[in-house]
Design an enzyme around this catalytic site. Sequence first.
Site, PDB file in Angstrom:
ATOM      1  N   GLY A  92       0.458  -1.123  -0.266  1.00 41.12           N
ATOM      2  CA  GLY A  92      -0.036   0.127  -0.062  1.00 41.12           C
ATOM      3  C   GLY A  92       1.330   1.432  -0.207  1.00 41.12           C
ATOM      4  O   GLY A  92       0.336   2.314   0.803  1.00 41.12           O
ATOM      5  N   GLN A  93       2.251   1.131  -0.157  1.00 38.42           N
ATOM      6  CA  GLN A  93       2.842   1.953  -0.370  1.00 38.42           C
ATOM      7  C   GLN A  93       2.677   3.352  -1.870  1.00 38.42           C
ATOM      8  O   GLN A  93       2.251   2.598  -3.117  1.00 38.42           O
ATOM      9  CB  GLN A  93       4.811   1.763   0.064  1.00 38.42           C
ATOM     10  CG  GLN A  93       4.951   3.042   0.271  1.00 38.42           C
ATOM     11  CD  GLN A  93       6.669   2.811  -0.300  1.00 38.42           C
ATOM     12  OE1 GLN A  93       7.490   1.804   0.453  1.00 38.42           O
ATOM     13  NE2 GLN A  93       8.083   3.724   0.319  1.00 38.42           N
ATOM     14  N   HIS A  99       8.674   5.777   6.008  1.00 41.81           N
ATOM     15  CA  HIS A  99       7.626   6.874   6.966  1.00 41.81           C
ATOM     16  C   HIS A  99       6.169   5.577   7.345  1.00 41.81           C
ATOM     17  O   HIS A  99       5.895   4.811   7.011  1.00 41.81           O
ATOM     18  CB  HIS A  99       6.823   7.684   5.590  1.00 41.81           C
ATOM     19  CG  HIS A  99       5.697   7.087   4.711  1.00 41.81           C
ATOM     20  ND1 HIS A  99       6.094   7.424   3.537  1.00 41.81           N
ATOM     21  CD2 HIS A  99       4.592   6.054   4.812  1.00 41.81           C
ATOM     22  CE1 HIS A  99       5.263   6.909   3.085  1.00 41.81           C
ATOM     23  NE2 HIS A  99       4.036   6.280   3.627  1.00 41.81           N
ATOM     24  N   LEU A 100       6.787   6.219   8.613  1.00 41.64           N
ATOM     25  CA  LEU A 100       6.276   5.811   9.620  1.00 41.64           C
ATOM     26  C   LEU A 100       4.325   6.506  10.066  1.00 41.64           C
ATOM     27  O   LEU A 100       4.403   7.757  10.310  1.00 41.64           O
ATOM     28  CB  LEU A 100       6.631   5.924  11.151  1.00 41.64           C
ATOM     29  CG  LEU A 100       7.842   4.339  10.983  1.00 41.64           C
ATOM     30  CD1 LEU A 100       8.871   4.457   9.876  1.00 41.64           C
ATOM     31  CD2 LEU A 100       8.466   4.068  12.602  1.00 41.64           C
TER      32      LEU A 100
HETATM   33  P1  5GP Z   1       1.375   5.433   2.124  1.00 39.61           P
HETATM   34  O1  5GP Z   1       0.278   5.099   1.197  1.00 39.61           O
HETATM   35  O2  5GP Z   1       2.896   5.888   1.119  1.00 39.61           O
HETATM   36  O3  5GP Z   1       2.356   4.762   3.381  1.00 39.61           O
HETATM   37  O4  5GP Z   1       1.126   7.008   2.299  1.00 39.61           O
HETATM   38  C1  5GP Z   1       1.312   7.691   2.006  1.00 39.61           C
HETATM   39  C2  5GP Z   1       1.005   9.098   3.381  1.00 39.61           C
HETATM   40  O5  5GP Z   1       0.940  10.642   2.608  1.00 39.61           O
HETATM   41  C3  5GP Z   1      -0.508   9.248   2.383  1.00 39.61           C
HETATM   42  O6  5GP Z   1      -1.189   9.431   4.010  1.00 39.61           O
HETATM   43  C4  5GP Z   1      -0.496  11.159   2.234  1.00 39.61           C
HETATM   44  O7  5GP Z   1      -1.913  11.265   2.807  1.00 39.61           O
HETATM   45  C5  5GP Z   1       0.163  11.278   2.792  1.00 39.61           C
HETATM   46  N1  5GP Z   1       0.264  12.366   1.806  1.00 39.61           N
HETATM   47  C6  5GP Z   1       0.751  12.349   0.706  1.00 39.61           C
HETATM   48  N2  5GP Z   1       1.020  13.799   0.412  1.00 39.61           N
HETATM   49  C7  5GP Z   1       1.161  14.879   1.498  1.00 39.61           C
HETATM   50  C8  5GP Z   1       1.830  16.161   2.068  1.00 39.61           C
HETATM   51  O8  5GP Z   1       2.107  16.957   1.022  1.00 39.61           O
HETATM   52  N3  5GP Z   1       2.021  16.226   2.892  1.00 39.61           N
HETATM   53  C9  5GP Z   1       1.663  15.275   3.860  1.00 39.61           C
HETATM   54  N4  5GP Z   1       1.901  15.835   5.021  1.00 39.61           N
HETATM   55  N5  5GP Z   1       1.259  14.157   3.559  1.00 39.61           N
HETATM   56  C10 5GP Z   1       1.164  13.520   2.864  1.00 39.61           C
END
Ligand code: 5GP
Length: 113
Positions: A92-93, A99-100
């Site tokens: 789901g990345q 990131h955690l």
């Molecule tokens: P992943 O799906 O890769 O585990 O999580 C990525 C996370 O990054 C998502 O929860 C998404 O909401 C967050 N995210 C994406 N773009 C931004 C941004 O520009 N700023 C912040 N603060 N969070 C972001």
Amino acid sequence: MASECLFCRIATGEIPSARVAESARCVAFRDVSPQAPVHVLVIPKAHVSSLDDVADDSLTAELLAMARDVARAEGLVDRGYRVVINTNVEGGQTVFHLHLHVLGGRRMQWPPG
Ligand code: 5GP
Ligand code: ZN
């Protein structure tokens, strides 16, 4: 490439974020699209694509310790919270800078979707 990576740009401050913690190697900031009342992301300042790409596990430990400290500072410990690391496509990345997720303030479901 680091200059094109969203979270590298957040780490340098080029893209603004709501920071809640910072150390020499890591930073924590609120998720722009929170999935719980508290949703904070903890990242290394230096670019690492995923959990599988960490070269130095003292960084892994520092990231996890910052996630724990954020949970404490946000008052999540007594009720409970969840730390998630989505890794690669089926994990789901969507942002390929490690990131955690620190999630809390509501009852979590299991198994995750
Ligand atoms: P992943 O799906 O890769 O585990 O999580 C990525 C996370 O990054 C998502 O929860 C998404 O909401 C967050 N995210 C994406 N773009 C931004 C941004 O520009 N700023 C912040 N603060 N969070 C972001
Ligand atoms: Zn990056």
